[in-house]
Design an enzyme around this catalytic site. Structure first.
Site, mmCIF file in Angstrom:
data_model
loop_
_atom_site.group_PDB
_atom_site.id
_atom_site.type_symbol
_atom_site.label_atom_id
_atom_site.label_comp_id
_atom_site.label_asym_id
_atom_site.label_seq_id
_atom_site.Cartn_x
_atom_site.Cartn_y
_atom_site.Cartn_z
ATOM 1 N N ASN A 266 0.989 -6.221 18.329
ATOM 2 C CA ASN A 266 -0.212 -6.735 17.659
ATOM 3 C C ASN A 266 -1.382 -6.610 18.625
ATOM 4 O O ASN A 266 -1.182 -6.537 19.838
ATOM 5 C CB ASN A 266 -0.008 -8.211 17.258
ATOM 6 C CG ASN A 266 -0.940 -8.650 16.151
ATOM 7 O OD1 ASN A 266 -2.168 -8.613 16.288
ATOM 8 N ND2 ASN A 266 -0.372 -9.057 15.021
ATOM 9 N N CYS B 188 4.945 -8.853 -22.668
ATOM 10 C CA CYS B 188 6.201 -8.157 -23.015
ATOM 11 C C CYS B 188 6.854 -7.499 -21.805
ATOM 12 O O CYS B 188 7.888 -6.870 -21.928
ATOM 13 C CB CYS B 188 5.956 -7.122 -24.115
ATOM 14 S SG CYS B 188 5.035 -5.671 -23.537
ATOM 15 N N ASP C 248 0.779 -1.246 0.000
ATOM 16 C CA ASP C 248 0.000 0.000 0.000
ATOM 17 C C ASP C 248 0.815 1.304 0.000
ATOM 18 O O ASP C 248 0.229 2.392 0.045
ATOM 19 C CB ASP C 248 -0.985 0.003 1.182
ATOM 20 C CG ASP C 248 -0.287 -0.059 2.546
ATOM 21 O OD1 ASP C 248 0.921 0.240 2.629
ATOM 22 O OD2 ASP C 248 -0.967 -0.410 3.533
ATOM 23 N N HIS D 252 5.991 -8.120 -1.086
ATOM 24 C CA HIS D 252 4.871 -8.637 -1.896
ATOM 25 C C HIS D 252 4.461 -7.678 -3.011
ATOM 26 O O HIS D 252 3.332 -7.728 -3.484
ATOM 27 C CB HIS D 252 3.672 -8.984 -0.987
ATOM 28 C CG HIS D 252 3.931 -10.158 -0.087
ATOM 29 N ND1 HIS D 252 3.203 -10.423 1.061
ATOM 30 C CD2 HIS D 252 4.838 -11.160 -0.176
ATOM 31 C CE1 HIS D 252 3.668 -11.527 1.634
ATOM 32 N NE2 HIS D 252 4.662 -11.989 0.904
ATOM 33 N N GLU E 137 -3.450 -8.949 19.017
ATOM 34 C CA GLU E 137 -3.712 -10.284 19.588
ATOM 35 C C GLU E 137 -2.508 -11.194 19.386
ATOM 36 O O GLU E 137 -1.569 -10.845 18.664
ATOM 37 C CB GLU E 137 -4.962 -10.896 18.935
ATOM 38 C CG GLU E 137 -4.824 -11.042 17.432
ATOM 39 C CD GLU E 137 -6.102 -11.500 16.733
ATOM 40 O OE1 GLU E 137 -7.196 -11.239 17.245
ATOM 41 O OE2 GLU E 137 -5.951 -12.122 15.668
ATOM 42 N N THR F 55 1.140 -8.284 11.904
ATOM 43 C CA THR F 55 1.078 -9.394 10.944
ATOM 44 C C THR F 55 0.683 -10.678 11.662
ATOM 45 O O THR F 55 1.108 -10.905 12.797
ATOM 46 C CB THR F 55 2.425 -9.604 10.199
ATOM 47 O OG1 THR F 55 2.318 -10.761 9.357
ATOM 48 C CG2 THR F 55 3.608 -9.760 11.127
HETATM 49 C C1 BJW Z 1 -3.211 -5.066 14.243
HETATM 50 C C2 BJW Z 1 -4.073 -3.995 14.152
HETATM 51 C C3 BJW Z 1 -3.634 -2.823 14.746
HETATM 52 C C4 BJW Z 1 -5.044 -5.588 13.157
HETATM 53 N N1 BJW Z 1 -2.479 -2.803 15.323
HETATM 54 N N2 BJW Z 1 -2.063 -5.099 14.800
HETATM 55 C C5 BJW Z 1 1.850 -24.731 3.606
HETATM 56 C C6 BJW Z 1 2.722 -24.419 4.644
HETATM 57 C C7 BJW Z 1 3.610 -23.342 4.544
HETATM 58 C C8 BJW Z 1 3.645 -22.568 3.394
HETATM 59 C C9 BJW Z 1 2.781 -22.879 2.376
HETATM 60 C C10 BJW Z 1 1.904 -23.937 2.485
HETATM 61 N N3 BJW Z 1 1.157 -23.968 1.338
HETATM 62 C C11 BJW Z 1 1.552 -22.953 0.528
HETATM 63 C C12 BJW Z 1 2.546 -22.301 1.134
HETATM 64 C C13 BJW Z 1 3.267 -21.126 0.629
HETATM 65 C C14 BJW Z 1 2.448 -19.861 0.731
HETATM 66 C C15 BJW Z 1 2.013 -19.684 2.181
HETATM 67 O O1 BJW Z 1 2.734 -19.177 3.022
HETATM 68 N N4 BJW Z 1 0.778 -20.071 2.497
HETATM 69 C C16 BJW Z 1 0.270 -20.050 3.876
HETATM 70 C C17 BJW Z 1 -0.934 -19.101 3.948
HETATM 71 C C18 BJW Z 1 -0.054 -21.428 4.270
HETATM 72 N N5 BJW Z 1 3.320 -18.809 0.319
HETATM 73 C C19 BJW Z 1 3.472 -18.475 -0.970
HETATM 74 O O2 BJW Z 1 2.843 -19.000 -1.858
HETATM 75 C C20 BJW Z 1 4.520 -17.426 -1.257
HETATM 76 N N6 BJW Z 1 5.398 -17.850 -2.271
HETATM 77 C C21 BJW Z 1 6.164 -18.928 -2.143
HETATM 78 O O3 BJW Z 1 6.125 -19.667 -1.177
HETATM 79 O O4 BJW Z 1 7.004 -19.121 -3.206
HETATM 80 C C22 BJW Z 1 7.757 -20.329 -3.267
HETATM 81 C C23 BJW Z 1 7.036 -21.264 -4.187
HETATM 82 C C24 BJW Z 1 6.957 -20.939 -5.510
HETATM 83 C C25 BJW Z 1 6.322 -21.826 -6.382
HETATM 84 C C26 BJW Z 1 5.735 -22.986 -5.874
HETATM 85 C C27 BJW Z 1 5.794 -23.246 -4.520
HETATM 86 C C28 BJW Z 1 6.455 -22.375 -3.670
HETATM 87 C C29 BJW Z 1 3.872 -16.141 -1.771
HETATM 88 C C30 BJW Z 1 2.988 -15.524 -0.745
HETATM 89 C C31 BJW Z 1 2.309 -14.288 -1.333
HETATM 90 C C32 BJW Z 1 1.302 -13.693 -0.385
HETATM 91 N N7 BJW Z 1 0.551 -12.725 -1.098
HETATM 92 C C33 BJW Z 1 -0.434 -11.917 -0.382
HETATM 93 C C34 BJW Z 1 -1.183 -11.039 -1.407
HETATM 94 C C35 BJW Z 1 -0.270 -9.894 -1.856
HETATM 95 C C36 BJW Z 1 -0.912 -8.998 -2.874
HETATM 96 C C37 BJW Z 1 -2.132 -8.282 -2.333
HETATM 97 O O5 BJW Z 1 -2.054 -7.485 -1.385
HETATM 98 O O6 BJW Z 1 -3.212 -8.522 -2.897
HETATM 99 O O7 BJW Z 1 0.215 -11.086 0.608
HETATM 100 S S1 BJW Z 1 -1.526 -12.905 0.611
HETATM 101 C C38 BJW Z 1 -1.657 -11.752 1.947
HETATM 102 O O8 BJW Z 1 -1.073 -12.326 3.169
HETATM 103 C C39 BJW Z 1 -0.762 -10.573 1.571
HETATM 104 C C40 BJW Z 1 -0.097 -10.248 2.889
HETATM 105 O O9 BJW Z 1 1.089 -9.518 2.665
HETATM 106 C C41 BJW Z 1 0.118 -11.606 3.498
HETATM 107 C C42 BJW Z 1 0.330 -11.595 4.992
HETATM 108 O O10 BJW Z 1 -0.786 -11.103 5.652
HETATM 109 P P1 BJW Z 1 -0.595 -10.133 6.921
HETATM 110 O O11 BJW Z 1 0.042 -8.885 6.497
HETATM 111 O O12 BJW Z 1 0.040 -10.876 8.019
HETATM 112 O O13 BJW Z 1 -2.105 -9.761 7.247
HETATM 113 P P2 BJW Z 1 -3.199 -10.554 8.124
HETATM 114 O O14 BJW Z 1 -4.517 -10.028 7.740
HETATM 115 O O15 BJW Z 1 -3.002 -12.022 8.025
HETATM 116 O O16 BJW Z 1 -2.877 -10.151 9.636
HETATM 117 C C43 BJW Z 1 -3.106 -8.846 10.135
HETATM 118 C C44 BJW Z 1 -2.611 -8.783 11.569
HETATM 119 O O17 BJW Z 1 -2.739 -7.457 12.028
HETATM 120 C C45 BJW Z 1 -3.405 -9.673 12.535
HETATM 121 O O18 BJW Z 1 -2.474 -10.413 13.328
HETATM 122 C C46 BJW Z 1 -4.162 -8.667 13.420
HETATM 123 O O19 BJW Z 1 -4.321 -9.102 14.750
HETATM 124 C C47 BJW Z 1 -3.245 -7.478 13.346
HETATM 125 N N8 BJW Z 1 -3.863 -6.170 13.543
HETATM 126 N N9 BJW Z 1 -5.253 -4.434 13.455
HETATM 127 C C48 BJW Z 1 -1.694 -3.920 15.340
HETATM 128 N N10 BJW Z 1 -4.436 -1.729 14.717
HETATM 129 ZN ZN ZN Z 2 2.829 -5.987 -23.631
#
Ligand code: BJW
Ligand code: ZN
Length: 250
Positions: A214, A130, A104, A119, A216, A189
């Site tokens: 966080n 391209c 963001d 990300h 929680e 996170t």
């Molecule tokens: C507050 C608050 C306040 C609220 N104050 N706190 C099984 C096991 C392990 C791994 C895997 C698996 N199966 C698949 C995988 C791999 C996968 C993965 O990790 N999956 C898990 C979910 C299981 N990972 C991938 O695929 C990654 N790539 C990869 O592994 O490549 C290698 C590979 C390549 C080819 C084949 C195989 C492997 C890529 C991951 C990409 C994630 N993309 C996203 C979308 C980005 C674009 C977009 O924005 O649209 O990224 S998903 C989404 O989750 C986004 C975020 O960056 C990411 C993390 O989320 P985040 O930031 O932690 O947010 P929340 O909502 O989860 O948490 C918010 C927190 O804030 C909470 O704790 C609240 O309490 C807190 N909060 N208000 C303080 N005021």
């Molecule tokens: Zn193009």
């Protein structure tokens, strides 16, 4: 509890290098929804339906519209006190690096100078065919129709979807910063998405003191040396103020 707090204050006093690792929660107080949990954007949309390449190829317009919807919210939002506090900390420490999972732009807008975007960035797009880059701000893209490049290829957001690899340099620099830091702050996170969630753990294995902020408990809590439960927009300004006092900067 007080012992833990005293230890944190002592660490802050002697620290020179910080890494701040952030997730969607830090932007929650700017009005940008988190992904998981209450009020998360994915209560309405399933992650698998939208944030992966196959979803985009089978329904590009739906995925595009989701990003346009989020872009609008992000463009209207402003960095909050948490983002600004991180940027201000650069005045009090030798080095402050930010490694963010967020797309963001809020850290840069708040003035942080060293930001690693793990990300991608929602403002950028590129052509699948391209690889030409398109900044959303420079084009009047339609809201609910995925645009096409001049070469005819589909244009996608420059973000990292599930199953895709993270930008190598940003990840490597984040890992390096984690290992070289005295303190790694982990802010807003759920720490469930890998390999990003590995970064604070790498810091810890290299001897960094890990502080979680966080509202929680998360998957990271058991690895953290100190957890502060509360809103990052309230806690980070307090830490920033304390840092200023501890470093005797008036
Ligand atoms: C507050 C608050 C306040 C609220 N104050 N706190 C099984 C096991 C392990 C791994 C895997 C698996 N199966 C698949 C995988 C791999 C996968 C993965 O990790 N999956 C898990 C979910 C299981 N990972 C991938 O695929 C990654 N790539 C990869 O592994 O490549 C290698 C590979 C390549 C080819 C084949 C195989 C492997 C890529 C991951 C990409 C994630 N993309 C996203 C979308 C980005 C674009 C977009 O924005 O649209 O990224 S998903 C989404 O989750 C986004 C975020 O960056 C990411 C993390 O989320 P985040 O930031 O932690 O947010 P929340 O909502 O989860 O948490 C918010 C927190 O804030 C909470 O704790 C609240 O309490 C807190 N909060 N208000 C303080 N005021
Ligand atoms: Zn193009």
């Amino acid at each position: 509890m007080n012992e833990l707090k005293n230890m944190f204050v002592e660490k802050l006093k002697t620290a020179n290098k910080l890494l701040v690792f952030t997730g969607a929660g830090i932007s929650a107080e700017s009005g940008i929804a988190t992904f998981r949990g209450e009020g998360g954007i994915w209560e309405k949309f399933k992650a698998e339906e939208l944030a992966n390449f196959n979803a985009f190829m089978s329904n590009p317009d739906l995925v595009w519209e989701w990003y346009q919807y989020r872009r609008k919210i992000i463009n209207e939002a402003k960095p909050n006190k948490g983002h600004y506090a991180i940027a201000e900390m650069e005045l009090y420490f030798e080095s402050v690096k930010v490694s963010t999972q967020n797309v963001d732009n809020m850290h840069k807008r708040a003035g942080s100078k060293n930001v690693y975007e793990l990300h991608g960035n929602i403002e950028r797009n590129y052509c699948l065919k391209c690889r030409t880059f398109y900044n959303s701000a420079d084009f009047n893209f339609e809201y609910n129709k995925a645009p096409k490049c001049k070469c005819g290829g589909l244009i996608r957001p420059d973000v990292v979807w599930f199953g895709e690899t993270l930008p190598m340099e940003e990840f490597a620099l984040s890992e390096k910063a984690a290992s070289n830091s005295d303190i790694v702050f982990v802010v807003g996170t759920s720490a469930v998405v890998y390999p990003a969630a590995q970064i604070p753990i790498s810091g810890k294995s290299s001897g960094a003191y890990v502080v979680e902020i966080n509202i929680e408990e998360t998957a990271l809590t058991r690895f953290a040396d100190y957890s502060i439960f509360g809103k990052s927009g309230e806690i980070l300004p307090e830490i920033c103020k304390l840092s200023k006092e501890l470093k005797n900067i008036c």
